[in-house]
Design a protein around this motif. Structure first.
Motif: not given
Length: 417
Positions: A290-295, A360-366, A377-380, A393-395
């Motif tokens: 799946v075009a997902l990062q990570p996962g 750009g080819t993936k949906h990234q979840v940070r 604020r990004l965590e890691g 993290s809380n989001v």
């Protein structure tokens, strides 16, 4: 003004979109929305569950006109501009049935008490002269007041026969409180989904046991069990499976027959020892990217006719998989768990980097921390093994497919965890 950079249209070769995979998971689990899965439970047991059918109010709320304040129930036409003196009638405590209000009188009334027949307004005790209750038969001076003042009319919250809650409403404290106010003691909800959760890998050890060289403790089982339990699923743990496909098959057959869904973690990539892939060789299961990062690596299908989802083995990847696919599928089908609340926030990259980059080819979840001022604020980093960053993290921070760069101050979508 956003400074987001967008990539040309396109997706990693043969990768399925996040939306398409979520739709596939929803289709797989569609039988969970069958009315045959309904059960009637007492209200306290319905917390976090969802309604099978919509409910109509069996009575009006409030069921009778009542006072919004402690004060005097009056007939507004009895009080001219400038006020007047009125004789005091017997008091009206909450829960009593008052006698009709006589012309030229006022009845002391408590908050929530029934408005007497003939009264159409309430004057708060603070506006009376004197500003405390007087005995029956004495006289109080009250100011002019408009009809309906401080009166809660019958049905002003909800009239009898109106829809109180829609089908597939997730029942939280407010919804259960409404049902109790309507006099209900039980409600028909969907049966909780039972999930068999299996961690795989020779390298994984149960927490609390000695940790040999080259081994790691299993965090996926606890992480996913907690996420699923919090979402209202009934989780059965089957321990840790080895990298022997036959042993995994035997475990799934022994433990999975009474489950609504089987979820495994690990063993779904294209490596040489992907035990879940091997165990599913003769089952109608697809392993895809799946075009997902990570996962990105995912498995989907059925094992001996039981719906099956194979999540990746890294801890952040398996949690993101649950949040991106399983949780929203169940929300869409049966209304529970409630979907994650999406918010907009502005990136705070101070002390980190000048830009956030994403393929750009993936949906990234940070992972990130949403602050009271609306910044996140990004965590890691983007790596899928960073449990400490996840715990801080809380989001979840979403960078859609097609976006390659975001700068400080750019707006992003976040999901509250």
């Amino acid at each position: 003004m956003t400074t987001a950079q967008h990539a040309p249209a396109g997706r990693a070769h043969n990768a399925r979109s996040v939306a398409d995979h979520r739709a596939a998971v929803t289709d797989l689990l569609a039988p969970l929305a069958a009315e045959s899965r309904a059960e009637a439970v007492p209200l306290p047991d319905a917390l976090g569950r969802s309604l099978v059918h919509g409910l109509l109010a069996p009575l009006s709320l409030p069921p009778f006109a009542n006072s919004q304040m402690d004060g005097y129930a009056v007939r507004s036409a009895d009080i001219p501009n400038g006020g007047t003196d009125l004789r005091i009638m017997p008091p009206v405590p909450a829960g009593s049935t008052p006698q009709p209000l006589e012309p030229g009188t006022a009845a002391p009334i408590m908050t929530g008490a029934m408005i007497p027949v003939g009264a159409d307004a309430v004057v708060p005790i603070e506006k009376a002269v004197p500003d405390h209750f007087l005995p029956e038969g004495t006289v109080v001076t009250l100011p002019a007041t408009a009809p309906g003042t401080y009166v809660r009319t019958a049905g002003s919250d909800i009239p009898a026969g109106e829809r109180a809650l829609a089908a597939r409403t997730c029942l939280g404290p407010a919804q259960l409180g409404l049902l109790a106010a309507l006099g209900l003691t039980e409600v028909e909800v969907y049966r909780s989904v039972t999930v068999l959760l299996v961690t795989t890998g020779d390298e994984v050890v149960e927490p609390g046991r000695p940790l040999p060289d080259g081994k790691i403790y299993d965090s996926n089982g606890t992480l996913l069990e907690a996420a699923m339990t919090q979402a209202g699923l009934r989780v059965r743990r089957a321990g840790i499976s080895t990298d022997n496909p036959a042993e995994l098959q035997a475990l799934l057959r022994a433990e999975g027959r009474d489950s609504d869904l089987i979820v495994t973690t690990g063993g779904v990539s294209k490596g040489a020892y992907e035990v879940v892939r091997q165990a599913m060789a003769e089952q109608p299961v697809d392993f895809l990217h799946v075009a997902l990062q990570p996962g990105g690596p995912q498995g989907i299908g059925t094992f001996d006719s039981v719906p099956f989802l194979g999540f990746p083995g890294n801890p952040v990847s398996c949690l993101v998989s649950f949040e991106m696919f399983l949780r929203p599928a169940l929300s869409a089908l049966v209304g529970a768990p409630a979907p994650r609340l999406p918010l907009r926030a502005r990136l705070d990259l101070e002390g980190q980097t000048q830009q956030l980059t994403s393929p750009g080819t993936k949906h990234q979840v940070r992972r990130g921390s949403l602050r009271p001022d609306g910044t996140v604020r990004l965590e890691g980093g983007e790596s899928s093994h960073l449990m400490h960053a996840l715990a801080g993290s809380n989001v979840l921070v979403h960078i859609p497919e097609g976006v390659t760069e975001l700068a400080a101050g750019d707006e992003v979508e976040v999901w509250m965890l």
